[in-house]
Design a protein around this motif. Structure first.
Motif, short mmCIF file in Angstrom:
data_model
loop_
_atom_site.label_atom_id
_atom_site.label_comp_id
_atom_site.label_asym_id
_atom_site.label_seq_id
_atom_site.Cartn_x
_atom_site.Cartn_y
_atom_site.Cartn_z
N ILE A 182 0.84 -1.21 0.00
CA ILE A 182 0.00 0.00 0.00
C ILE A 182 0.86 1.25 0.00
CG2 ILE A 182 -1.58 1.33 1.49
CD1 ILE A 182 -3.11 -1.31 1.94
N ALA A 183 1.93 1.24 0.79
CA ALA A 183 2.83 2.41 0.82
C ALA A 183 3.47 2.63 -0.55
CB ALA A 183 3.90 2.22 1.90
N GLU A 184 3.90 1.55 -1.19
CA GLU A 184 4.52 1.69 -2.53
C GLU A 184 3.52 2.24 -3.54
OE1 GLU A 184 6.09 -2.16 -3.49
OE2 GLU A 184 7.92 -1.87 -2.30
N ALA A 185 2.28 1.72 -3.49
CA ALA A 185 1.25 2.18 -4.43
C ALA A 185 0.93 3.66 -4.19
CB ALA A 185 -0.01 1.34 -4.28
N ALA A 186 0.87 4.05 -2.91
CA ALA A 186 0.54 5.44 -2.58
C ALA A 186 1.68 6.39 -2.97
CB ALA A 186 0.23 5.56 -1.09
N TYR B 265 -2.62 1.21 7.55
CA TYR B 265 -1.51 0.76 6.72
C TYR B 265 -0.71 1.94 6.15
CZ TYR B 265 -4.02 -3.72 6.94
OH TYR B 265 -4.67 -4.85 7.37
N LEU B 266 -1.42 3.00 5.76
CA LEU B 266 -0.72 4.20 5.25
C LEU B 266 0.12 4.84 6.35
CD1 LEU B 266 -3.63 5.67 3.12
CD2 LEU B 266 -1.40 4.96 2.20
N SER B 267 -0.39 4.82 7.56
CA SER B 267 0.31 5.37 8.71
C SER B 267 1.60 4.58 8.99
CB SER B 267 -0.63 5.31 9.92
OG SER B 267 -0.37 6.33 10.83
N LEU B 268 1.45 3.25 9.07
CA LEU B 268 2.61 2.39 9.31
C LEU B 268 3.62 2.50 8.17
CD1 LEU B 268 0.69 -0.78 10.58
CD2 LEU B 268 2.09 0.76 11.99
N GLY B 269 3.11 2.75 6.96
CA GLY B 269 3.97 2.81 5.78
C GLY B 269 4.94 3.98 5.76
N VAL B 270 4.68 5.01 6.55
CA VAL B 270 5.65 6.13 6.65
C VAL B 270 6.30 6.18 8.03
CG1 VAL B 270 4.80 7.67 4.83
CG2 VAL B 270 3.70 7.73 7.07
N GLY B 271 6.21 5.05 8.75
CA GLY B 271 6.92 4.95 10.02
C GLY B 271 6.18 5.55 11.21
N GLU C 171 -2.06 7.21 13.88
CA GLU C 171 -1.70 8.63 13.79
C GLU C 171 -2.25 9.34 12.55
OE1 GLU C 171 2.19 9.94 15.62
OE2 GLU C 171 2.66 7.84 15.24
N MET C 172 -2.29 8.66 11.42
CA MET C 172 -2.72 9.36 10.20
C MET C 172 -4.21 9.66 10.25
SD MET C 172 -1.38 8.73 6.39
CE MET C 172 0.19 9.51 6.63
N LYS C 173 -5.01 8.71 10.72
CA LYS C 173 -6.45 8.99 10.84
C LYS C 173 -6.69 10.12 11.84
CE LYS C 173 -11.02 7.17 11.80
NZ LYS C 173 -11.85 6.09 12.33
N ALA C 174 -5.97 10.09 12.96
CA ALA C 174 -6.13 11.14 13.97
C ALA C 174 -5.82 12.52 13.37
CB ALA C 174 -5.22 10.87 15.17
N ALA C 175 -4.81 12.55 12.50
CA ALA C 175 -4.39 13.83 11.91
C ALA C 175 -5.39 14.41 10.93
CB ALA C 175 -3.03 13.66 11.22
N VAL C 176 -6.33 13.58 10.42
CA VAL C 176 -7.36 14.13 9.53
C VAL C 176 -8.72 14.25 10.22
CG1 VAL C 176 -6.42 13.61 7.25
CG2 VAL C 176 -7.70 11.84 8.46
N GLY C 177 -8.72 14.13 11.56
CA GLY C 177 -9.99 14.36 12.27
C GLY C 177 -10.49 13.20 13.09
N ILE D 15 -0.32 16.01 1.93
CA ILE D 15 0.15 17.04 2.86
C ILE D 15 0.62 16.42 4.17
CG2 ILE D 15 -0.64 18.99 4.28
CD1 ILE D 15 -2.56 19.65 1.87
N LEU D 16 -0.19 15.55 4.76
CA LEU D 16 0.16 14.92 6.05
C LEU D 16 1.48 14.16 5.95
CD1 LEU D 16 -3.22 13.31 7.17
CD2 LEU D 16 -2.10 15.27 8.19
N SER D 17 1.68 13.49 4.81
CA SER D 17 2.89 12.66 4.64
C SER D 17 4.09 13.51 4.21
CB SER D 17 2.64 11.55 3.62
OG SER D 17 2.52 12.10 2.32
N ASN D 18 3.85 14.83 4.10
CA ASN D 18 4.88 15.78 3.64
C ASN D 18 5.44 15.39 2.27
OD1 ASN D 18 6.20 18.23 3.99
ND2 ASN D 18 8.02 17.28 4.87
N GLY D 19 4.51 14.92 1.41
CA GLY D 19 4.89 14.64 0.02
C GLY D 19 5.36 13.22 -0.25
N LYS D 20 5.42 12.41 0.81
CA LYS D 20 5.87 11.02 0.59
C LYS D 20 4.82 10.25 -0.23
CE LYS D 20 8.54 7.46 2.38
NZ LYS D 20 9.40 6.97 3.43
N TYR D 21 3.55 10.42 0.12
CA TYR D 21 2.47 9.87 -0.67
C TYR D 21 2.00 10.94 -1.66
CZ TYR D 21 2.17 6.18 2.91
OH TYR D 21 2.43 5.14 3.76
#
Length: 334
Positions: free
Chosen positions: A60-64, A175-181, A186-192, A265-271
Motif C-alpha cells: 500500500i505504501a509503494e502504491a501510494a 496501513y498508510l500510517s505504518l507505511g511512513v513509520g 496517527e494518520m487517521k487522527a491527523a485528519v480528524g 500534505i500529512l505525509s509531507n509529500g511522501k504519498y
C-alpha cells in the motif's frame, strides 16, 4: 432558477453529432488527442484479506508513493451491498426531473444535494456530468433531506454501505500510517479521527454524441484525504502518468482508492495525490460512487511533525480544511 442538467441535454442530443460549445474541451484536453490509445493501465491491485500485514503495509505504501491510486479486492464489503448501492443510485437518476429537483442544491445547502456544476472552470467550460452529494457519516453531520426518498430502499442501502466502508477506511489509514513509520492510529487522527466526514457523491455521465471532445470531470486531484470509489461497468477513469492519459482497468467489485491532497500534505509529500479525469461514452451511461473522506471544516491539516526534519523540511502550509477547500475551488494559490 432553471438549471440545464446534462441528462436533459443528452436526451436532446441522441440523434445528432454535435454537443453545445461549452462542453467542447481545448485541444490539450480532448480525450481523442490526449489519451494513449490501445493501452489500459493496470494499477496495483491489493488483496486486503492477506494475513501478512507487513507485506500489505509495504504494497500500500509503494502504491501510494508511486501511483497515488490502487484497487483493493477481498475488502470485506459484500458484493450485495455494492450492487444495492449501485441499483438505488441508478434508480434515483432515472426518476423524472421534477422528483430529482426536490433535493437540488441551494445556496444554503453548500455541497449537498442534486446538481450539475461544481467548481470554477476555466473559460466557462462544463463537464458532461450531473451529480448528487450527501454526507453518510458521522451521524451529527448527516442531513437526510439531501438523501433521495425514492427509491424507498435508498437510505438502507447507503447506511449498510457506509457501515462496511468505515471498516475498510480504518484499515487503509492504519496501513498508510505504518507505511511512513508512524503508529497505526496517527494518520487517521491527523485528519480528524472519529469526526472524519464521509461525503458520498454519485456521478452520472449520460451518453455523449462526441466523447472525443468532452470530459465528464476535468483533470484534478481530490481535496479529500482518501477517496474510495465504486464505478459501474462503463470505462471512464483515466490517470495521468509519464506525460500521457491512460484508461484504468477496473476489476468488478474492487474498490478504487485515490490518495487525496490531505494525505499528500500529512505525509509531507511522501504519498502522492493522483491526477485523474473522467471520459464519457457514446452509447452508455457511466456512473460512479466516490466517497470522499474529509477532515471537519475547522480541522487544521499540515505535515505530521514526525515526518518533518532538517533533511525533509515542511513542504506544505498548515491550514483549516475549509480554507484549503475555498482556495482549491476558486483556483487560488494554497
Amino acid at each position: 432558477m432553471e438549471v440545464d442538467r446534462v441528462q436533459a441535454i443528452a436526451s436532446l442530443s441522441t440523434n445528432v453529432d454535435t454537443i453545445p460549445s461549452e462542453f467542447i474541451r481545448s485541444e490539450n484536453e480532448q480525450p481523442a488527442i490526449t489519451t494513449l490509445h490501445g493501452v489500459v493501465l493496470e494499477v496495483p491491485v491489493i488483496d486486503l484479506s492477506h494475513s501478512d500485514e507487513e507485506n500489505l503495509v509495504k504494497l500500500i505504501a509503494e502504491a501510494a508513493q508511486n501511483w497515488g491510486l490502487f484497487q483493493v479486492v477481498n475488502h470485506g464489503i459484500p458484493d450485495e451491498a455494492i450492487s444495492k448501492l449501485i441499483e438505488v443510485g441508478k434508480e434515483f437518476f432515472e426518476l423524472p426531473k421534477e422528483e430529482k429537483e426536490v433535493i437540488a442544491k441551494t445556496p444554503e445547502s453548500g455541497i449537498e444535494g442534486y446538481g450539475t456544476s461544481l467548481q470554477k472552470e476555466i473559460d466557462g467550460k462544463k463537464g458532461w456530468v450531473d451529480h448528487l452529494f450527501h454526507k453518510i457519516w458521522p451521524p451529527p453531520v448527516i442531513n437526510h433531506k439531501y438523501w433521495p426518498k425514492n427509491p424507498p430502499s435508498y437510505r438502507e442501502a447507503n447506511e449498510k454501505y457506509a457501515e462496511k466502508l468505515r471498516e475498510v477506511s480504518d484499515k487503509l489509514f492504519k496501513y498508510l500510517s505504518l507505511g511512513v513509520g508512524l503508529e497505526g492510529h496517527e494518520m487517521k487522527a491527523a485528519v480528524g479521527g472519529d469526526d472524519l466526514i464521509y461525503l458520498m457523491k454519485i456521478n452520472y455521465y449520460p451518453p455523449c454524441p462526441r466523447p472525443d471532445l468532452a470530459l465528464g470531470v476535468v483533470a484534478h486531484t481530490d481535496m479529500s484525504s482518501l477517496t474510495i470509489l465504486v464505478p459501474n461497468e462503463v470505462q471512464g477513469l483515466q490517470v495521468f502518468r509519464d506525460g500521457y492519459w491512460y484508461d484504468v482497468k477496473y476489476i468488478p467489485n474492487a474498490l478504487i482508492i485515490h490518495i487525496g491532497d490531505q494525505i499528500e500534505i500529512l505525509s509531507n509529500g511522501k504519498y502522492k495525490a493522483v491526477l485523474h479525469r473522467t471520459t464519457v461514452n457514446k452509447e452508455k451511461t457511466r456512473m460512479s460512487w466516490p466517497v470522499f473522506l474529509e477532515p471537519p471544516p475547522e480541522h487544521e491539516v499540515g505535515p505530521i511533525s514526525k515526518l518533518v526534519n532538517e533533511e525533509n523540511p515542511s513542504k506544505y502550509k498548515t491550514k483549516k480544511y475549509k480554507d484549503y477547500v475555498y482556495c482549491k475551488l476558486n483556483k487560488l494559490p494554497q
